[in-house]
Every structure is written in C-alpha cells, then in structure tokens.
Design an enzyme around this catalytic site. Structure first.
Site, mmCIF file in Angstrom:
data_model
loop_
_atom_site.group_PDB
_atom_site.id
_atom_site.type_symbol
_atom_site.label_atom_id
_atom_site.label_comp_id
_atom_site.label_asym_id
_atom_site.label_seq_id
_atom_site.Cartn_x
_atom_site.Cartn_y
_atom_site.Cartn_z
ATOM 1 N N SER A 1 -41.694 12.102 -2.194
ATOM 2 C CA SER A 1 -41.170 11.390 -1.033
ATOM 3 C C SER A 1 -41.932 11.886 0.188
ATOM 4 O O SER A 1 -42.598 12.931 0.144
ATOM 5 C CB SER A 1 -39.672 11.695 -0.888
ATOM 6 O OG SER A 1 -39.190 11.442 0.409
ATOM 7 N N TYR B 1 -32.327 17.480 -0.631
ATOM 8 C CA TYR B 1 -33.321 16.480 -1.031
ATOM 9 C C TYR B 1 -34.733 16.915 -0.613
ATOM 10 O O TYR B 1 -35.676 16.850 -1.411
ATOM 11 C CB TYR B 1 -32.972 15.133 -0.406
ATOM 12 C CG TYR B 1 -33.804 13.987 -0.927
ATOM 13 C CD1 TYR B 1 -33.517 13.414 -2.157
ATOM 14 C CD2 TYR B 1 -34.865 13.472 -0.187
ATOM 15 C CE1 TYR B 1 -34.274 12.349 -2.646
ATOM 16 C CE2 TYR B 1 -35.621 12.417 -0.666
ATOM 17 C CZ TYR B 1 -35.326 11.859 -1.900
ATOM 18 O OH TYR B 1 -36.080 10.813 -2.377
#
Length: 264
Positions: free
Chosen positions: A146, A159
C-alpha cells in the site's frame, strides 16, 4: 525472452482474497493476459460468481478456501492448488484487512488481527507457494502492499505497520529466493475505493481533500492496477526483484505544497 513478454499463456496464478475488490481486478488482469487462476477466500461460496466470470473467458479456475490467519489452512490451500494445477507460477498475495482507530483506542486484538492477516499471513502464504517455485527454479511472487508501505497516516497504526513490514519482507524474500529464479516484488496501490474504506469516499469534503494531494488529481480506479500486476507477473519483469511499485497517482511524492497556487 518470448516475442510478447507480457503473455501469461500457460501460466497458473494464485490470487488470495479474490472474493471482491482489488483481488478480483488482479485476477481479471492475469486472466486477460492468458493465465489460469487459483482463487481463494475464507468462504468458497463467495467465489462462485467470480469463478464463472473468469471461466467465461476460457480460463481454467480453481476456487479454494483460505484463512491466512490459520497455518493449517494455508498449507491445505497450497497442497490443493498443486494437486489441481501442478506448477504454480505466480502468486498474488492480496488477502488483507484493516482496523481504523486512533492509536490510543487500538486494542490488543485489533493489532493482532491486522498484523496476523497482512504480515504473518503474507509470509506464510509466500512460503507455502514459494517452496515449489524454488524447487522448480521459476516463480513470480507479488506481495500487495500500500502507499502506507512508505508513508504513515493517523488512525492506521496497525495497518501502516503491517504494510511497511510487507515492503521489508519483500526485499528479504527477493534476496533469499533470487538465486533460485524466483522474483519477489511489492505492488503498492495508493488510494483506491474498496469495501474497507468506501465510507470515506462518501464524504465529499474528505474526497476533495484527498484529490488535492494527488498530483494526477483523482483517486485510483481498479483498472489502473492491471498493467502493473501483469508486468510483475510476466517475463517483462524478469530482472526486477525486491522492489515496491507504487501505483498511487503520485501522492507518495509528498502531500504538502511548496508554492502558493496561482489565482485565476
């Protein structure tokens, strides 16, 4: 190298987390390039519609259950994929989850859910599928990271930690398996609307804020990832390993303007 280094005809790809969202986009791209697929989800029934879609393209599709937080489930999936398809040439390590909370509100269980899924799961799925690749001397492992692999955002502590770990893990595996003909890279999407974050995109003020910080002035669209995943899965990337390919519209260049916008 073949005449068309992007052609995946005759290759078989495992795509985890393929019941929805970006996992399905990765699968569509690989199938369109010629690959047969093994698609996974925690519930096999959730894969039925996508399996039918890909089979309509003339590709072979095997649907398997997989819980990346369960080591036994990972090994059963890898064994079933090998039994059904023989050699696995490509792995798209896509399964993941997120918990959005201020850091002071993150619980022990929140942390474990995200890290066990996104980081530990990524490693052990790569290990299970990569073992056969190393033995055969060929493979393409694509770990999905990401923009948070390279940038931190408030409210995304677990995350960001997991995706940063995926980036570092990718480099380690690339070094480990490179001598055996296996490339390992990280594909890192920027801001794409998914089931996990769709509530954000329903807030116009937030969406305007986001777009203002993306040089290409729009969030990502699913199709924006197709070329990148085919590149990393194919012989076109045969001398690329250990890299993180950001597909983020440029937001990772920095979100702070250093000049005052000109007035009309």
């Amino acid at each position: 190298m073949q005449d068309n280094p992007f052609d995946l005809t005759g290759r078989t790809a495992v795509v985890t987390g393929a019941s929805r969202g970006l996992g399905q986009e990765f699968g569509r791209a690989l199938a369109a390039a010629g690959a047969d697929l093994v698609i996974t989800s925690r519930k096999r029934d959730d894969l039925a519609a996508f399996q039918a879609e890909i089979e309509s393209l003339g590709r072979k599709v095997t649907a398997l259950e997989l819980d990346v937080r369960d080591h036994g489930s990972i090994q059963r999936m890898a064994d079933a994929a090998a039994n059904a398809c023989g050699a696995i040439d490509i792995l798209v390590n896509n399964a993941g989850c997120n918990v959005r909370k201020p850091a002071l509100d993150v619980s022990w269980d929140d942390w474990n859910l995200v890290l066990d899924t996104n980081l530990r799961g990524t490693f052990f799925v790569a290990q299970a599928i990569g073992r056969g690749m190393v033995e055969r001397g060929y493979g393409r492992v694509i770990n999905i990271g990401s923009v948070t692999s390279v940038a931190g955002y408030a409210g995304l502590g677990p995350y960001c930690a997991s995706r940063g770990g995926v980036k570092q893990l990718t480099m380690s595996l690339a070094d480990d398996w490179g001598p055996h003909g296996v490339t390992v890279n990280c594909l890192a999407p920027g801001w794409f609307r998914t089931e996990q974050n769709k509530v954000l995109y329903e807030n116009q003020e937030w969406l305007d804020y986001l777009v203002d910080r993306i040089p290409l002035r729009r969030p990502g669209q699913p199709g924006d990832l197709r070329g990148a995943v085919v590149f990393l899965a194919s012989d076109a990337s045969q001398y690329v390993t250990g890299q993180t390919l950001l597909v983020d519209g440029g937001i990772s260049t920095g979100a702070t303007r250093a000049t005052v916008p000109a007035k009309d």
